[in-house]
Design a protein around this motif. Structure first.
Motif, PDB file in Angstrom:
ATOM      1  N   CYS A 124      -4.019 -13.374   1.098  1.00  0.00           N
ATOM      2  CA  CYS A 124      -4.571 -12.566   0.018  1.00  0.00           C
ATOM      3  C   CYS A 124      -5.815 -11.820   0.517  1.00  0.00           C
ATOM      4  CB  CYS A 124      -4.911 -13.470  -1.162  1.00  0.00           C
ATOM      5  SG  CYS A 124      -5.173 -12.537  -2.654  1.00  0.00           S
ATOM      6  N   VAL A 125      -5.733 -10.503   0.542  1.00  0.00           N
ATOM      7  CA  VAL A 125      -6.881  -9.664   0.903  1.00  0.00           C
ATOM      8  C   VAL A 125      -7.639  -9.417  -0.387  1.00  0.00           C
ATOM      9  CG1 VAL A 125      -7.595  -7.500   1.969  1.00  0.00           C
ATOM     10  CG2 VAL A 125      -5.487  -8.619   2.721  1.00  0.00           C
ATOM     11  N   PHE A 126      -8.896  -9.804  -0.435  1.00  0.00           N
ATOM     12  CA  PHE A 126      -9.510  -9.880  -1.750  1.00  0.00           C
ATOM     13  C   PHE A 126     -10.961  -9.458  -1.808  1.00  0.00           C
ATOM     14  CE2 PHE A 126     -12.160 -13.849  -2.274  1.00  0.00           C
ATOM     15  CZ  PHE A 126     -12.224 -14.172  -0.936  1.00  0.00           C
ATOM     16  N   TRP A 127     -11.344  -9.208  -3.006  1.00  0.00           N
ATOM     17  CA  TRP A 127     -12.719  -8.996  -3.448  1.00  0.00           C
ATOM     18  C   TRP A 127     -12.997 -10.146  -4.403  1.00  0.00           C
ATOM     19  CZ3 TRP A 127     -14.725  -8.892  -8.282  1.00  0.00           C
ATOM     20  CH2 TRP A 127     -16.005  -8.358  -8.445  1.00  0.00           C
ATOM     21  N   SER A 128     -14.194 -10.770  -4.326  1.00  0.00           N
ATOM     22  CA  SER A 128     -14.456 -11.863  -5.262  1.00  0.00           C
ATOM     23  C   SER A 128     -15.832 -11.723  -5.887  1.00  0.00           C
ATOM     24  CB  SER A 128     -14.350 -13.212  -4.561  1.00  0.00           C
ATOM     25  OG  SER A 128     -15.529 -13.482  -3.834  1.00  0.00           O
ATOM     26  N   VAL A 129     -16.072 -12.526  -6.896  1.00  0.00           N
ATOM     27  CA  VAL A 129     -17.377 -12.555  -7.564  1.00  0.00           C
ATOM     28  C   VAL A 129     -18.401 -13.165  -6.605  1.00  0.00           C
ATOM     29  CG1 VAL A 129     -18.643 -13.593  -9.498  1.00  0.00           C
ATOM     30  CG2 VAL A 129     -16.313 -12.747  -9.841  1.00  0.00           C
ATOM     31  N   ASP A 130     -19.580 -12.549  -6.469  1.00  0.00           N
ATOM     32  CA  ASP A 130     -20.713 -13.171  -5.775  1.00  0.00           C
ATOM     33  C   ASP A 130     -20.411 -13.414  -4.294  1.00  0.00           C
ATOM     34  OD1 ASP A 130     -23.205 -14.218  -5.499  1.00  0.00           O
ATOM     35  OD2 ASP A 130     -22.760 -16.138  -6.425  1.00  0.00           O
ATOM     36  N   GLU A 131     -20.055 -12.355  -3.571  1.00  0.00           N
ATOM     37  CA  GLU A 131     -19.530 -12.524  -2.227  1.00  0.00           C
ATOM     38  C   GLU A 131     -20.579 -12.520  -1.117  1.00  0.00           C
ATOM     39  OE1 GLU A 131     -17.377 -13.847   0.049  1.00  0.00           O
ATOM     40  OE2 GLU A 131     -16.221 -13.392  -1.741  1.00  0.00           O
ATOM     41  N   GLY A 132     -21.752 -11.935  -1.372  1.00  0.00           N
ATOM     42  CA  GLY A 132     -22.679 -11.642  -0.279  1.00  0.00           C
ATOM     43  C   GLY A 132     -23.232 -12.837   0.458  1.00  0.00           C
ATOM     44  N   SER A 133     -23.265 -14.003  -0.169  1.00  0.00           N
ATOM     45  CA  SER A 133     -23.979 -15.136   0.413  1.00  0.00           C
ATOM     46  C   SER A 133     -23.036 -16.232   0.902  1.00  0.00           C
ATOM     47  CB  SER A 133     -24.940 -15.707  -0.628  1.00  0.00           C
ATOM     48  OG  SER A 133     -24.257 -15.894  -1.858  1.00  0.00           O
ATOM     49  N   THR A 134     -21.776 -15.846   1.226  1.00  0.00           N
ATOM     50  CA  THR A 134     -20.795 -16.841   1.650  1.00  0.00           C
ATOM     51  C   THR A 134     -20.712 -16.931   3.178  1.00  0.00           C
ATOM     52  OG1 THR A 134     -18.999 -15.233   1.674  1.00  0.00           O
ATOM     53  CG2 THR A 134     -19.397 -16.398  -0.403  1.00  0.00           C
ATOM     54  N   ARG A 160       7.952 -15.377   7.979  1.00  0.00           N
ATOM     55  CA  ARG A 160       6.486 -15.399   7.847  1.00  0.00           C
ATOM     56  C   ARG A 160       6.105 -15.242   6.388  1.00  0.00           C
ATOM     57  NH1 ARG A 160       8.178 -10.669   9.905  1.00  0.00           N
ATOM     58  NH2 ARG A 160       8.115 -11.565  11.981  1.00  0.00           N
ATOM     59  N   GLY A 161       4.806 -15.455   6.106  1.00  0.00           N
ATOM     60  CA  GLY A 161       4.296 -15.299   4.741  1.00  0.00           C
ATOM     61  C   GLY A 161       4.141 -13.832   4.369  1.00  0.00           C
ATOM     62  N   ARG A 162       3.579 -13.619   3.191  1.00  0.00           N
ATOM     63  CA  ARG A 162       3.470 -12.249   2.671  1.00  0.00           C
ATOM     64  C   ARG A 162       2.015 -11.870   2.480  1.00  0.00           C
ATOM     65  NH1 ARG A 162       6.839 -12.633  -2.661  1.00  0.00           N
ATOM     66  NH2 ARG A 162       6.294 -10.433  -2.815  1.00  0.00           N
ATOM     67  N   HIS A 163       1.686 -10.610   2.823  1.00  0.00           N
ATOM     68  CA  HIS A 163       0.341 -10.088   2.556  1.00  0.00           C
ATOM     69  C   HIS A 163       0.265  -9.625   1.104  1.00  0.00           C
ATOM     70  CE1 HIS A 163      -0.951 -10.363   6.676  1.00  0.00           C
ATOM     71  NE2 HIS A 163       0.098  -9.669   7.093  1.00  0.00           N
ATOM     72  N   MET A 164      -0.787 -10.058   0.418  1.00  0.00           N
ATOM     73  CA  MET A 164      -1.012  -9.698  -0.970  1.00  0.00           C
ATOM     74  C   MET A 164      -2.454  -9.211  -1.090  1.00  0.00           C
ATOM     75  SD  MET A 164       1.973 -10.651  -2.208  1.00  0.00           S
ATOM     76  CE  MET A 164       1.835 -10.747  -3.993  1.00  0.00           C
ATOM     77  N   MET A 165      -2.839  -8.782  -2.283  1.00  0.00           N
ATOM     78  CA  MET A 165      -4.252  -8.394  -2.430  1.00  0.00           C
ATOM     79  C   MET A 165      -4.746  -8.568  -3.860  1.00  0.00           C
ATOM     80  SD  MET A 165      -4.375  -4.272  -2.276  1.00  0.00           S
ATOM     81  CE  MET A 165      -3.646  -3.267  -3.564  1.00  0.00           C
ATOM     82  N   VAL A 166      -6.041  -8.803  -3.926  1.00  0.00           N
ATOM     83  CA  VAL A 166      -6.782  -8.813  -5.189  1.00  0.00           C
ATOM     84  C   VAL A 166      -7.926  -7.820  -4.979  1.00  0.00           C
ATOM     85  CG1 VAL A 166      -8.210 -10.186  -6.756  1.00  0.00           C
ATOM     86  CG2 VAL A 166      -6.171 -11.194  -5.728  1.00  0.00           C
ATOM     87  N   PRO A 167      -7.686  -6.534  -5.311  1.00  0.00           N
ATOM     88  CA  PRO A 167      -8.638  -5.506  -4.897  1.00  0.00           C
ATOM     89  C   PRO A 167      -9.922  -5.448  -5.714  1.00  0.00           C
ATOM     90  CG  PRO A 167      -6.823  -4.524  -6.080  1.00  0.00           C
ATOM     91  CD  PRO A 167      -6.497  -5.974  -5.947  1.00  0.00           C
ATOM     92  N   GLY A 168     -10.001  -6.149  -6.822  1.00  0.00           N
ATOM     93  CA  GLY A 168     -11.229  -6.081  -7.610  1.00  0.00           C
ATOM     94  C   GLY A 168     -11.139  -6.912  -8.862  1.00  0.00           C
ATOM     95  N   PRO A 169     -12.198  -6.855  -9.679  1.00  0.00           N
ATOM     96  CA  PRO A 169     -12.256  -7.700 -10.877  1.00  0.00           C
ATOM     97  C   PRO A 169     -11.186  -7.355 -11.906  1.00  0.00           C
ATOM     98  CG  PRO A 169     -14.107  -6.169 -10.816  1.00  0.00           C
ATOM     99  CD  PRO A 169     -13.407  -6.038  -9.502  1.00  0.00           C
ATOM    100  N   GLY A 170     -10.519  -6.212 -11.732  1.00  0.00           N
ATOM    101  CA  GLY A 170      -9.422  -5.855 -12.623  1.00  0.00           C
ATOM    102  C   GLY A 170      -8.231  -6.788 -12.501  1.00  0.00           C
ATOM    103  N   HIS A 171      -8.241  -7.679 -11.509  1.00  0.00           N
ATOM    104  CA  HIS A 171      -7.157  -8.654 -11.347  1.00  0.00           C
ATOM    105  C   HIS A 171      -7.538 -10.028 -11.893  1.00  0.00           C
ATOM    106  CE1 HIS A 171      -4.226  -6.623  -8.406  1.00  0.00           C
ATOM    107  NE2 HIS A 171      -5.060  -5.694  -8.820  1.00  0.00           N
TER     108      HIS A 171
END
Ligand code: CA
Length: 341
Positions: free
Chosen positions: A182-192, A251-262
């Motif tokens: 899963c290629v993603f954007w998440s909440v509060d990412e900067g400090s991980t 093989r597995g599948r590439h997916m994405m969560v591009p933003g908070p709209g998901h």
């Protein structure tokens, strides 16, 4: 500033080393007390360095098992390069089965790049960022959904602006061999930790291998296989990664969560009744779940709807989320340049 963490490992030495990191932790009976965190380093000659971490969140067990087992089994003769393994990074949280560290109440994965004069988690994050990461080419931080979420078995990674780095990271994720990446954007990412890796140009993968505060048996299998697959993919071990899926797919599948709209957030407190389980296909607009406000007589449940079509990546696990908690995450098929957020 120098790290506050004591570490007697010689990272340049060939062979197996097992030791503990000592994070200073003054308490009533010992002003010079330390918290011991096991670290394993296996090195043989020149080659890339991988960092495998589990237990950054103490209530995520699959990674703690997978990295521990590899740390016990990996012999220097089997590799070319260096493997640094910390199976249980936030050990106070792990011993308490909690996400947040009971020593300072912090989420270690929100403390990077850390602070050598800060609290326990700040000092630990600073050590990882300032001492370990400069040695590292590839980082795999093995997570699960923890108590709060159940997740489809997956690797994850961020959208990266740099096309060659993006391609390298996608290829590494594919080699790990989870059912989904899963290629993603998440909440509060900067400090991980992944963000700290990316800031230093390190190839960084995360995982989500189950959750619900329990051990997902298939998640452990995928995690253990994935770590060895990564060692083969980067040339530290010989052999070809085994990425075969239980349904026979190569093989597995590439997916994405591009933003908070998901994401779906709980609009009120109550009991959350999801309508699907992770991996299910879902349709935009269909009922994603209901919030039952059982303390109000005759109150109809609040219906929540899927914001987009795709497959369920994560579903809130405890029966009673707080208002504002993320209760559902939908992943869509991966598209290049899909990262609008
Ligand atoms: Ca986690």
């Amino acid at each position: 500033m120098a790290s506050a963490v004591l570490c007697d490992v010689d990272f340049d030495r060939d062979g197996r080393q097992t030791s503990v990191l000592r994070v200073p932790q003054s308490h009533d009976n010992a002003g010079w007390g330390t918290v011991e965190i096991p670290i394993h380093v296996v090195k043989n000659g020149d080659g890339p360095t991988t960092l495998f971490t589990g237990g950054v969140h103490g209530d995520e067990f699959e990674g703690q098992i997978a990295v521990s087992r590899l740390a016990r089994e990996l012999e220097p003769e089997a590799i070319r390069g260096r493997v640094i393994m910390i199976p249980v990074v936030d050990i106070p949280a792990a011993l308490a089965s909690t996400r947040l560290c009971p020593v300072d109440g912090k989420d270690l994965n929100r403390c990077f790049p850390g602070d050598p004069k800060g609290t326990f988690c700040d000092k630990l994050a600073h050590f990882i960022d300032s001492t370990l990461l400069p040695l590292v080419d590839v980082s795999v931080d093995v997570h699960s959904g923890g108590t709060g979420m159940n997740t489809a078995l997956s690797t994850n990674m961020h959208f990266l602006g740099d096309a060659p780095r993006m391609a390298r990271t996608l290829a590494a994720a594919e080699a790990f061999g989870a059912p989904y990446n899963c290629v993603f954007w998440s909440v509060d990412e900067g400090s991980t930790l992944p963000s700290a890796c990316e800031a230093r140009g390190i190839l960084s993968l995360g995982t989500e291998l189950g959750g619900r505060g329990s051990v997902d048996v298939e998640g452990v299998r995928i995690g253990e296989r994935g770590l060895r697959n990564i060692l083969m993919h980067v040339g530290i071990m010989t052999g070809e990664p085994d990425t075969r899926q239980v349904d026979g797919a190569p093989r597995g599948r590439h997916m994405m969560v591009p933003g908070p709209g998901h994401f779906v957030f709980a609009p009120a407190r109550g009991i959350f009744e999801p309508t699907g389980v992770v991996g299910d296909p879902v349709e935009a607009g269909a009922v994603a779940g209901r919030i039952h406000v059982v303390e109000e007589l005759g109150r109809e449940p609040i219906e929540l709807h899927y914001p987009v079509s795709g497959q369920l990546w994560a579903v809130q696990s405890p029966g009673r989320p707080r208002q504002g908690d993320c209760v559902v995450v939908v992943m869509g098929p991966y598209r290049e340049h899909g990262g609008s957020a």
